[in-house]
Design a protein around this motif. Structure first.
Motif, PDB file in Angstrom:
ATOM      1  N   ALA A  36       0.967  -1.192   0.232  1.00 19.81           N
ATOM      2  CA  ALA A  36      -0.033  -0.067  -0.053  1.00 19.81           C
ATOM      3  C   ALA A  36       0.840   1.163   0.117  1.00 19.81           C
TER       4      ALA A  36
ATOM      5  N   LYS B 130      -2.218   3.851   2.906  1.00 19.47           N
ATOM      6  CA  LYS B 130      -2.683   2.430   3.842  1.00 19.47           C
ATOM      7  C   LYS B 130      -4.166   2.339   4.151  1.00 19.47           C
TER       8      LYS B 130
ATOM      9  N   TRP C 209      -6.026   1.218   7.120  1.00 26.47           N
ATOM     10  CA  TRP C 209      -5.972   1.161   8.567  1.00 26.47           C
ATOM     11  C   TRP C 209      -6.977   1.798   9.424  1.00 26.47           C
TER      12      TRP C 209
ATOM     13  N   SER D 291      -0.567 -12.773   3.403  1.00 23.00           N
ATOM     14  CA  SER D 291      -2.219 -13.037   3.544  1.00 23.00           C
ATOM     15  C   SER D 291      -2.788 -12.699   2.490  1.00 23.00           C
TER      16      SER D 291
ATOM     17  N   SER E   3      -9.135 -11.348   4.176  1.00 23.02           N
ATOM     18  CA  SER E   3      -8.073 -10.366   4.583  1.00 23.02           C
ATOM     19  C   SER E   3      -8.215  -9.210   3.799  1.00 23.02           C
ATOM     20  N   GLY E   4      -8.659  -7.979   4.269  1.00 24.68           N
ATOM     21  CA  GLY E   4      -8.921  -6.762   3.738  1.00 24.68           C
ATOM     22  C   GLY E   4      -8.134  -6.441   2.576  1.00 24.68           C
ATOM     23  N   SER E   5      -6.637  -6.410   2.606  1.00 26.55           N
ATOM     24  CA  SER E   5      -5.696  -5.977   1.714  1.00 26.55           C
ATOM     25  C   SER E   5      -5.695  -7.117   0.699  1.00 26.55           C
TER      26      SER E   5
ATOM     27  N   ARG F 275      -7.085  -6.176  -3.090  1.00 25.84           N
ATOM     28  CA  ARG F 275      -6.357  -5.306  -3.906  1.00 25.84           C
ATOM     29  C   ARG F 275      -5.286  -6.491  -4.706  1.00 25.84           C
TER      30      ARG F 275
ATOM     31  N   SER G  58      -2.124  -7.132  12.717  1.00 24.11           N
ATOM     32  CA  SER G  58      -2.675  -6.144  12.122  1.00 24.11           C
ATOM     33  C   SER G  58      -4.041  -5.898  12.546  1.00 24.11           C
TER      34      SER G  58
ATOM     35  N   MET H 203      -5.283  -2.725  14.512  1.00 18.93           N
ATOM     36  CA  MET H 203      -6.115  -1.561  14.118  1.00 18.93           C
ATOM     37  C   MET H 203      -7.184  -1.418  15.074  1.00 18.93           C
TER      38      MET H 203
ATOM     39  N   MET I 116       0.291   6.689   9.785  1.00 18.15           N
ATOM     40  CA  MET I 116      -0.255   5.583  10.227  1.00 18.15           C
ATOM     41  C   MET I 116       0.306   5.028  11.579  1.00 18.15           C
TER      42      MET I 116
ATOM     43  N   ASP J  95       4.676  -1.238   6.933  1.00 16.01           N
ATOM     44  CA  ASP J  95       3.278  -1.778   7.255  1.00 16.01           C
ATOM     45  C   ASP J  95       3.291  -2.035   8.601  1.00 16.01           C
ATOM     46  N   ALA J  96       2.666  -3.062   8.942  1.00 15.20           N
ATOM     47  CA  ALA J  96       2.369  -3.562  10.313  1.00 15.20           C
ATOM     48  C   ALA J  96       3.527  -4.401  10.823  1.00 15.20           C
TER      49      ALA J  96
HETATM   50  O1  PMV Z   1      -5.133  -6.953   5.319  1.00 11.56           O
HETATM   51  P1  PMV Z   1      -4.326  -6.824   6.520  1.00 11.56           P
HETATM   52  O2  PMV Z   1      -5.610  -7.264   7.873  1.00 11.56           O
HETATM   53  O3  PMV Z   1      -3.264  -7.775   6.403  1.00 11.56           O
HETATM   54  O4  PMV Z   1      -4.049  -5.299   6.877  1.00 11.56           O
HETATM   55  C1  PMV Z   1      -3.065  -4.651   6.089  1.00 11.56           C
HETATM   56  C2  PMV Z   1      -2.828  -3.526   6.876  1.00 11.56           C
HETATM   57  C3  PMV Z   1      -1.534  -2.832   6.330  1.00 11.56           C
HETATM   58  O5  PMV Z   1      -0.681  -3.659   5.677  1.00 11.56           O
HETATM   59  C4  PMV Z   1      -0.689  -2.002   7.361  1.00 11.56           C
HETATM   60  C5  PMV Z   1      -1.822  -1.552   5.292  1.00 11.56           C
HETATM   61  C6  PMV Z   1      -2.195  -2.126   3.884  1.00 11.56           C
HETATM   62  O6  PMV Z   1      -2.968  -1.161   3.372  1.00 11.56           O
HETATM   63  O7  PMV Z   1      -1.672  -3.018   3.401  1.00 11.56           O
END
Ligand code: PMV
Length: 331
Positions: free
Chosen positions: A31, A34, A36, A122, A154-156, A159, A207, A211, A258, A298-299
């Protein structure tokens, strides 16, 4: 709304009969603006839109097939124990399949993401799994629908359904049907991502929890939506104009903001290690010498660098352990 309901809504009257083997592959993404904070924890709906760049040739290749007996997950040739956290997340995701009954699955995934490099495995993992399921059941979903399903894992991951620059629209709906990923901008030949691995040790706090704690306790976080909206605009303009300084300034500032919200959480969250800070300072010194290199994090404590191929030599000299990825092919 529950994640099962989203699967149900998207799959509607599509096939529920699996074929023999389903295959899917997806790449990691980093990202620049980000994601977040969640507005819905169950559906992984974000507070703000985010924007990433996909890292070509580095991701996961996954095969999924129905089997007798319990679910099985094999990662890079090694079978995961049932209490392995990664296995639990995958098996939990598979329970969302509508009409699945008692069916079990074998999931074989090979990840070419360098372990511990901080290129969230992930994201490519869940994107590849959704593509493999799409193939197994012959759903023929479009990219928007696939990204919505990957987001539930997983949110990201939403993308990672696309290559190049990708925007994940936060959306407003409570069912998340307008929260999906879409390609933005044109390719930027010569743009590079450098990864510096500070440590590959597991992170002290994931993360998801980080968050939640930030959203619940950080007063600084209340300013995050404005910060993120301004950075997203600046990043989109910089991509359109291939303006390295504008891109790097916005992306680095966004990552640091962030991390500032995390520091303001109670109890505080600090992913940076002493070496992380040293790397940031070296990046800022390089910039003072006229080298256009910028950092994002990132995290975790690992640092990713953004620069153009013309700065590769200077970056390599300052960071001998940097792993460089050519994001769009050379100039
Ligand atoms: O998708 P997750 O839950 O792994 O969260 C990703 C969070 C960050 O990597 C910190 C930011 C991002 O946008 O990828």
């Amino acid at each position: 709304m529950k994640r099962q309901d989203v699967f149900q809504a998207i799959l509607a009257d599509r096939s529920r009969a699996p074929g023999r083997d389903g295959r899917g592959s997806a790449c990691a993404n980093i990202a620049l603006c980000k994601y977040w904070g969640k507005r819905d924890v169950e559906l992984n709906l974000p507070v703000t839109s985010s924007l990433s760049v996909t890292v070509p040739d580095f991701g996961a290749e996954t095969v999924v097939r129905p089997v007798e007996g319990p679910n099985r997950l094999t990662l890079n040739g090694e079978t995961c124990e049932a209490d392995d956290l990664r296995a639990q997340r995958v098996f939990d995701f598979l329970t969302l399949l509508p009409g699945r009954g008692e069916a079990s699955f074998e999931v074989l995934s090979d990840s070419r993401v360098p372990v511990g490099a901080g290129l969230a495995s992930s994201a490519s993992g869940f994107a590849a799994l959704v593509l493999a399921l799409n193939d197994l059941y012959g759903w023929t979903l479009d990219t928007r629908e696939l990204s919505i399903l990957a987001r539930l894992g997983s949110g990201s991951a939403c993308r990672s359904m696309l290559s190049g620059f990708v925007e994940w629209h936060a959306g407003e709906r409570t069912d998340g049907m307008d929260s999906f990923a879409e390609a933005v901008g044109a390719p930027w030949p010569g743009l590079c991502l450098g990864v510096i691995t500070v440590t590959d040790a597991p992170k002290p706090i994931g993360s998801r929890e980080a968050m939640r704690r930030t959203v619940d306790t950080s007063i600084l976080y209340r300013k995050w939506p404005d910060r993120a909206a301004a950075d997203l605009n600046a990043i989109k303009t910089a991509i359109a104009q291939k303006d390295m300084e504008a891109l790097g300034t916005a992306a680095e500032g966004n990552a640091l903001a962030m991390h500032a919200t995390m520091l303001d959480s109670r109890p505080p969250i600090l992913y940076a290690l002493p070496r992380t800070v040293e790397i940031l300072q070296t990046v800022w010194n390089l910039r003072a010498e006229g080298i256009a290199v910028y950092a994002t994090m990132d995290a975790g404590p690992n640092v990713k660098l953004l620069f153009e191929a013309s700065s590769s030599e200077a970056v390599g000299a300052a960071f001998p352990d940097v792993q460089t990825f050519d994001l769009f092919g050379g100039v």
